[in-house]
Design a protein around this motif. Structure first.
Motif, PDB file in Angstrom:
ATOM      1  N   GLY A  91       0.792  -1.221   0.000  1.00 17.66           N
ATOM      2  CA  GLY A  91       0.000   0.000   0.000  1.00 17.66           C
ATOM      3  C   GLY A  91       0.822   1.267   0.000  1.00 17.66           C
ATOM      4  N   ASP A  92       1.885   1.297  -0.797  1.00 19.56           N
ATOM      5  CA  ASP A  92       2.778   2.453  -0.856  1.00 19.56           C
ATOM      6  C   ASP A  92       2.878   2.949  -2.299  1.00 19.56           C
ATOM      7  N   PRO A  93       2.021   3.881  -2.696  1.00 15.71           N
ATOM      8  CA  PRO A  93       0.948   4.561  -1.978  1.00 15.71           C
ATOM      9  C   PRO A  93      -0.321   3.704  -1.866  1.00 15.71           C
ATOM     10  N   ALA A  94      -1.237   4.161  -1.042  1.00 19.38           N
ATOM     11  CA  ALA A  94      -2.409   3.368  -0.668  1.00 19.38           C
ATOM     12  C   ALA A  94      -3.264   2.924  -1.846  1.00 19.38           C
ATOM     13  N   THR A  95      -3.384   3.733  -2.880  1.00 14.35           N
ATOM     14  CA  THR A  95      -4.260   3.358  -4.001  1.00 14.35           C
ATOM     15  C   THR A  95      -3.486   2.862  -5.220  1.00 14.35           C
ATOM     16  N   SER A  96      -2.215   2.495  -5.029  1.00  9.19           N
ATOM     17  CA  SER A  96      -1.470   1.906  -6.146  1.00  9.19           C
ATOM     18  C   SER A  96      -2.072   0.541  -6.460  1.00  9.19           C
ATOM     19  N   ALA A  97      -1.872   0.077  -7.690  1.00  9.91           N
ATOM     20  CA  ALA A  97      -2.457  -1.197  -8.109  1.00  9.91           C
ATOM     21  C   ALA A  97      -1.694  -1.741  -9.304  1.00  9.91           C
ATOM     22  N   LEU A  98      -1.879  -3.027  -9.559  1.00  6.71           N
ATOM     23  CA  LEU A  98      -1.469  -3.602 -10.827  1.00  6.71           C
ATOM     24  C   LEU A  98      -2.708  -3.606 -11.712  1.00  6.71           C
ATOM     25  N   VAL A  99      -2.521  -3.368 -12.982  1.00  5.97           N
ATOM     26  CA  VAL A  99      -3.627  -3.300 -13.924  1.00  5.97           C
ATOM     27  C   VAL A  99      -3.348  -4.242 -15.083  1.00  5.97           C
ATOM     28  N   LEU A 100      -4.351  -5.066 -15.425  1.00 10.55           N
ATOM     29  CA  LEU A 100      -4.245  -5.956 -16.580  1.00 10.55           C
ATOM     30  C   LEU A 100      -4.948  -5.282 -17.752  1.00 10.55           C
ATOM     31  N   VAL A 101      -4.232  -5.174 -18.874  1.00  9.81           N
ATOM     32  CA  VAL A 101      -4.731  -4.486 -20.058  1.00  9.81           C
ATOM     33  C   VAL A 101      -4.644  -5.443 -21.243  1.00  9.81           C
ATOM     34  N   LEU A 104      -1.198  -7.202 -20.869  1.00 10.92           N
ATOM     35  CA  LEU A 104      -0.092  -6.539 -20.190  1.00 10.92           C
ATOM     36  C   LEU A 104      -0.368  -6.476 -18.701  1.00 10.92           C
ATOM     37  N   VAL A 105       0.689  -6.601 -17.902  1.00 16.86           N
ATOM     38  CA  VAL A 105       0.616  -6.321 -16.472  1.00 16.86           C
ATOM     39  C   VAL A 105       1.329  -4.987 -16.286  1.00 16.86           C
ATOM     40  N   CYS A 106       0.609  -4.026 -15.704  1.00 21.72           N
ATOM     41  CA  CYS A 106       1.131  -2.671 -15.550  1.00 21.72           C
ATOM     42  C   CYS A 106       1.021  -2.230 -14.088  1.00 21.72           C
ATOM     43  N   TYR A 107       1.837  -1.268 -13.722  1.00 23.91           N
ATOM     44  CA  TYR A 107       1.800  -0.653 -12.390  1.00 23.91           C
ATOM     45  C   TYR A 107       1.132   0.708 -12.495  1.00 23.91           C
ATOM     46  N   ARG A 108       0.067   0.901 -11.695  1.00 18.07           N
ATOM     47  CA  ARG A 108      -0.628   2.187 -11.628  1.00 18.07           C
ATOM     48  C   ARG A 108      -0.327   2.814 -10.278  1.00 18.07           C
ATOM     49  N   PRO A 109       0.296   3.994 -10.242  1.00 12.77           N
ATOM     50  CA  PRO A 109       0.710   4.576  -8.965  1.00 12.77           C
ATOM     51  C   PRO A 109      -0.435   5.024  -8.062  1.00 12.77           C
ATOM     52  N   ALA A 110      -1.590   5.359  -8.629  1.00 16.66           N
ATOM     53  CA  ALA A 110      -2.712   5.821  -7.802  1.00 16.66           C
ATOM     54  C   ALA A 110      -4.004   5.751  -8.596  1.00 16.66           C
ATOM     55  N   THR A 111      -5.124   5.664  -7.896  1.00 14.69           N
ATOM     56  CA  THR A 111      -6.421   5.724  -8.550  1.00 14.69           C
ATOM     57  C   THR A 111      -6.497   7.003  -9.376  1.00 14.69           C
ATOM     58  N   GLY A 112      -6.988   6.888 -10.590  1.00 12.76           N
ATOM     59  CA  GLY A 112      -7.121   8.059 -11.448  1.00 12.76           C
ATOM     60  C   GLY A 112      -5.873   8.449 -12.202  1.00 12.76           C
ATOM     61  N   SER A 113      -4.800   7.700 -12.035  1.00 11.36           N
ATOM     62  CA  SER A 113      -3.569   8.014 -12.774  1.00 11.36           C
ATOM     63  C   SER A 113      -3.834   7.944 -14.278  1.00 11.36           C
ATOM     64  N   SER A 163      -0.324   7.981 -19.023  1.00 12.99           N
ATOM     65  CA  SER A 163       1.063   8.456 -19.106  1.00 12.99           C
ATOM     66  C   SER A 163       1.833   8.224 -17.806  1.00 12.99           C
ATOM     67  N   ALA A 164       1.146   7.858 -16.717  1.00 12.74           N
ATOM     68  CA  ALA A 164       1.804   7.561 -15.443  1.00 12.74           C
ATOM     69  C   ALA A 164       1.833   6.067 -15.143  1.00 12.74           C
ATOM     70  N   ILE A 165       1.169   5.267 -15.963  1.00 13.27           N
ATOM     71  CA  ILE A 165       1.095   3.816 -15.749  1.00 13.27           C
ATOM     72  C   ILE A 165       2.295   3.157 -16.427  1.00 13.27           C
ATOM     73  N   VAL A 166       3.033   2.351 -15.657  1.00 13.49           N
ATOM     74  CA  VAL A 166       4.271   1.721 -16.134  1.00 13.49           C
ATOM     75  C   VAL A 166       3.978   0.279 -16.571  1.00 13.49           C
ATOM     76  N   PRO A 167       4.230  -0.056 -17.834  1.00 14.56           N
ATOM     77  CA  PRO A 167       4.057  -1.449 -18.262  1.00 14.56           C
ATOM     78  C   PRO A 167       5.198  -2.308 -17.711  1.00 14.56           C
ATOM     79  N   LEU A 168       4.844  -3.449 -17.118  1.00 13.65           N
ATOM     80  CA  LEU A 168       5.848  -4.342 -16.544  1.00 13.65           C
ATOM     81  C   LEU A 168       6.151  -5.509 -17.470  1.00 13.65           C
ATOM     82  N   THR A 169       5.112  -6.285 -17.806  1.00 11.52           N
ATOM     83  CA  THR A 169       5.313  -7.491 -18.608  1.00 11.52           C
ATOM     84  C   THR A 169       4.223  -7.615 -19.668  1.00 11.52           C
ATOM     85  N   SER A 170       4.540  -8.357 -20.719  1.00 13.45           N
ATOM     86  CA  SER A 170       3.597  -8.649 -21.792  1.00 13.45           C
ATOM     87  C   SER A 170       3.481 -10.162 -21.929  1.00 13.45           C
TER      88      SER A 170
END
Length: 156
Positions: free
Chosen positions: A23-33, A112-121, A124-131
């Motif tokens: 939870g660092d930051p609290a609303t960070s998440a992984l996102v599947l696209v 894709l598995v991506c890292y989203r730093p916060a809700t509403g990001s 352009s702020a979402i980092v793609p990790l793996t495909s």
């Protein structure tokens, strides 16, 4: 295991996964696209992209089927990172993802598995990790992405 890891996340995937889990930051998440099959750029082109916005800025497009939406995985969905000291690696796990009643229209090529730093990001702020190659032709039934039991990523 991934078909490839984006260059921007090399050396960072375990850190970003752990940030979501703790939870660092609290609303960070992984996102599947899910990416559409039509217009998909080559892996060699995609792996150089630094954000999800970059991935979607060329001829590569996100799936648009009725029933599809990005899957957001929060801390509760992830397992604690435990290094395997016997084999000298770390496996990162994800739960299986189900999209219910995905209608025909856009055929899928990758997830894709991506890292989203916060809700509403923004993208352009979402980092793609793996495909991960995921060729599927939605037909109105459920689409299930089953993750390899050893994980979606291994840092060795």
């Amino acid at each position: 295991m991934p078909d490839f890891q984006f260059n921007i996340s090399k050396g960072r995937a375990t850190e970003l996964y752990t940030r979501v889990k703790t939870g660092d930051p609290a609303t960070s998440a992984l996102v599947l696209v899910a990416l559409a099959e039509t217009g998909i750029e080559t892996d060699a082109v995609l792996e150089d992209k630094d954000t999800l916005a970059d991935v979607l800025s060329g001829s590569t497009n996100e799936a648009t089927n009725v029933g599809y939406a990005r899957k957001v995985l929060s801390a509760a969905d992830l397992t604690v990172v435990v290094p395997d000291d016997v084999n000298d690696w770390v496996d990162l796990a994800l739960p299986d993802a189900t999209w219910a009643n995905v209608q025909a229209g856009t055929d899928w090529s990758k997830v894709l598995v991506c890292y989203r730093p916060a809700t509403g990001s923004p993208d352009s702020a979402i980092v793609p990790l793996t495909s991960h190659d995921f060729p599927i032709k939605p037909d109105g039934s459920n689409v299930v992405a089953q993750v390899d039991p050893s994980g979606f990523f291994r840092a060795a």
